[in-house]
Design a protein around this motif. Structure first.
Motif, PDB file in Angstrom:
ATOM      1  N   THR A 153       0.856  -1.189   0.000  1.00 14.13           N
ATOM      2  CA  THR A 153       0.000   0.000   0.000  1.00 14.13           C
ATOM      3  C   THR A 153       0.890   1.237   0.000  1.00 14.13           C
ATOM      4  OG1 THR A 153      -1.719  -1.173   1.227  1.00 14.13           O
ATOM      5  CG2 THR A 153      -1.822   1.236   1.207  1.00 14.13           C
ATOM      6  N   ARG A 173       0.061  -7.275  -5.229  1.00  8.39           N
ATOM      7  CA  ARG A 173      -0.884  -6.168  -5.374  1.00  8.39           C
ATOM      8  C   ARG A 173      -0.249  -4.867  -4.901  1.00  8.39           C
ATOM      9  NH1 ARG A 173      -6.194  -8.082  -6.198  1.00  8.39           N
ATOM     10  NH2 ARG A 173      -6.137 -10.352  -6.330  1.00  8.39           N
ATOM     11  N   ALA A 175      -1.556  -1.193  -3.974  1.00 12.38           N
ATOM     12  CA  ALA A 175      -2.727  -0.341  -3.732  1.00 12.38           C
ATOM     13  C   ALA A 175      -2.255   1.102  -3.639  1.00 12.38           C
ATOM     14  CB  ALA A 175      -3.419  -0.772  -2.444  1.00 12.38           C
ATOM     15  N   TYR A 193      -1.223  -6.690  -9.755  1.00 13.22           N
ATOM     16  CA  TYR A 193      -2.513  -6.005  -9.762  1.00 13.22           C
ATOM     17  C   TYR A 193      -2.311  -4.594  -9.220  1.00 13.22           C
ATOM     18  CZ  TYR A 193      -4.200 -10.798 -10.243  1.00 13.22           C
ATOM     19  OH  TYR A 193      -4.408 -12.086 -10.676  1.00 13.22           O
ATOM     20  N   THR A 195      -4.132  -1.321  -8.024  1.00 14.90           N
ATOM     21  CA  THR A 195      -5.472  -0.958  -7.573  1.00 14.90           C
ATOM     22  C   THR A 195      -5.464   0.433  -6.951  1.00 14.90           C
ATOM     23  OG1 THR A 195      -5.220  -1.875  -5.349  1.00 14.90           O
ATOM     24  CG2 THR A 195      -5.913  -3.397  -7.074  1.00 14.90           C
ATOM     25  N   GLY A 196      -6.674   0.957  -6.720  1.00 17.81           N
ATOM     26  CA  GLY A 196      -6.812   2.234  -6.043  1.00 17.81           C
ATOM     27  C   GLY A 196      -6.770   3.396  -7.004  1.00 17.81           C
ATOM     28  N   ASN A 197      -6.102   4.476  -6.581  1.00 16.54           N
ATOM     29  CA  ASN A 197      -6.130   5.735  -7.306  1.00 16.54           C
ATOM     30  C   ASN A 197      -4.743   6.360  -7.230  1.00 16.54           C
ATOM     31  OD1 ASN A 197      -6.685   8.197  -8.429  1.00 16.54           O
ATOM     32  ND2 ASN A 197      -8.305   8.753  -6.986  1.00 16.54           N
ATOM     33  N   SER A 212      -2.656  -6.159 -14.391  1.00 15.11           N
ATOM     34  CA  SER A 212      -4.066  -5.785 -14.332  1.00 15.11           C
ATOM     35  C   SER A 212      -4.167  -4.477 -13.585  1.00 15.11           C
ATOM     36  CB  SER A 212      -4.881  -6.854 -13.594  1.00 15.11           C
ATOM     37  OG  SER A 212      -4.718  -8.114 -14.181  1.00 15.11           O
ATOM     38  N   LYS A 213      -5.047  -3.589 -14.022  1.00 12.50           N
ATOM     39  CA  LYS A 213      -5.157  -2.317 -13.308  1.00 12.50           C
ATOM     40  C   LYS A 213      -6.615  -1.853 -13.236  1.00 12.50           C
ATOM     41  CE  LYS A 213      -4.673   1.375 -16.717  1.00 12.50           C
ATOM     42  NZ  LYS A 213      -5.813   2.119 -16.172  1.00 12.50           N
ATOM     43  N   GLU A 214      -6.901  -1.185 -12.130  1.00 15.63           N
ATOM     44  CA  GLU A 214      -8.226  -0.581 -11.988  1.00 15.63           C
ATOM     45  C   GLU A 214      -8.279   0.751 -12.723  1.00 15.63           C
ATOM     46  OE1 GLU A 214      -9.131  -0.372  -7.801  1.00 15.63           O
ATOM     47  OE2 GLU A 214      -9.480  -2.538  -7.654  1.00 15.63           O
TER      48      GLU A 214
END
Length: 219
Positions: A153, A173, A175, A193, A195-197, A212-214
């Motif tokens: 994170t 991951r 984040a 992965y 994730t988040g912003n 992979s990405k959000e």
């Protein structure tokens, strides 16, 4: 204290410790008997490694000189409840602390500046193995190497310059928080992965399907 010199130092007190002003020519170990208490080290010069096997609320370094590595592994610390076993240990550095080695992470760890809000940079961090909850970065990091599945994170406003993984990991991951966190360079041949912003600069991988990405992660 009082500028004394020691070969090896072991901190064992279950109530934690607040110690200052000495030189350790060997290793400094925070034993698992420290449990979930806190340790503050001020004006300490450690020539060997620092092993963190106990502690939770915080392990704080103030105006210290750390010549080698810090190993964070509190998964076996003495706790009253089983649920406390996997709580993060919070490792804090003030801006006057010099840390020449790497932070070697083997269990759930949070890295931050002391006092909070200050800007510090950790030169090198290695995640040495998989563990359940992850690594929280409330500090900038120059080089982060990941050798096991975990969750990283990255707090708002913080930057990782160079992020790499061992090959063949299946679930790493990252984040990203706050919209202004940044990973400048990623080099991975593992499943990653995002994730988040937040923001990512360059990605090098042998298979685009690894990444992979959000939607709120900007590459």
């Amino acid at each position: 204290g009082n500028g004394r010199k020691y070969d090896d130092v072991k901190i064992t007190a279950s109530s934690g410790a607040d110690i200052s002003d000495f030189t350790v020519y060997g290793d400094l170990t925070i034993e698992k008997s420290v449990g979930t208490s806190s340790v503050t080290l001020t004006d300490i010069d450690v020539r060997g490694n620092i092993y963190i096997y106990g502690g939770q609320d915080h392990i704080t370094f103030k105006n210290c000189n750390i010549r080698k590595d810090i190993i964070s592994d509190t998964s076996d610390r003495d706790v009253k409840s089983r649920s406390a076993k996997n709580e993060f240990v919070k490792i804090r550095f003030d801006e006057d602390t010099k840390f020449a080695g790497r932070l070697r992470v083997k269990g759930n760890t949070s890295v931050e500046a002391y006092p909070s809000g200050k800007d510090i940079t950790i030169n090198g961090i290695t995640v040495e193995n998989a563990f359940d909850r992850g690594l929280i970065l409330r500090a900038d990091v120059n080089t982060l190497t990941v050798n096991g599945n975990c969750i990283i994170t990255l707090s708002s406003g913080k930057t990782i310059n160079n992020f790499s993984t061992a090959d063949g990991l299946t679930d790493v991951r990252v984040a990203l928080e706050g919209g202004n966190s940044l990973v400048k360079n990623i080099n991975t041949n593992s499943k990653l992965y995002l994730t988040g912003n937040g923001n990512v600069g360059n990605i090098i991988t042998n298979d685009a399907n690894n990444i992979s990405k959000e939607v709120n992660v900007k590459v």
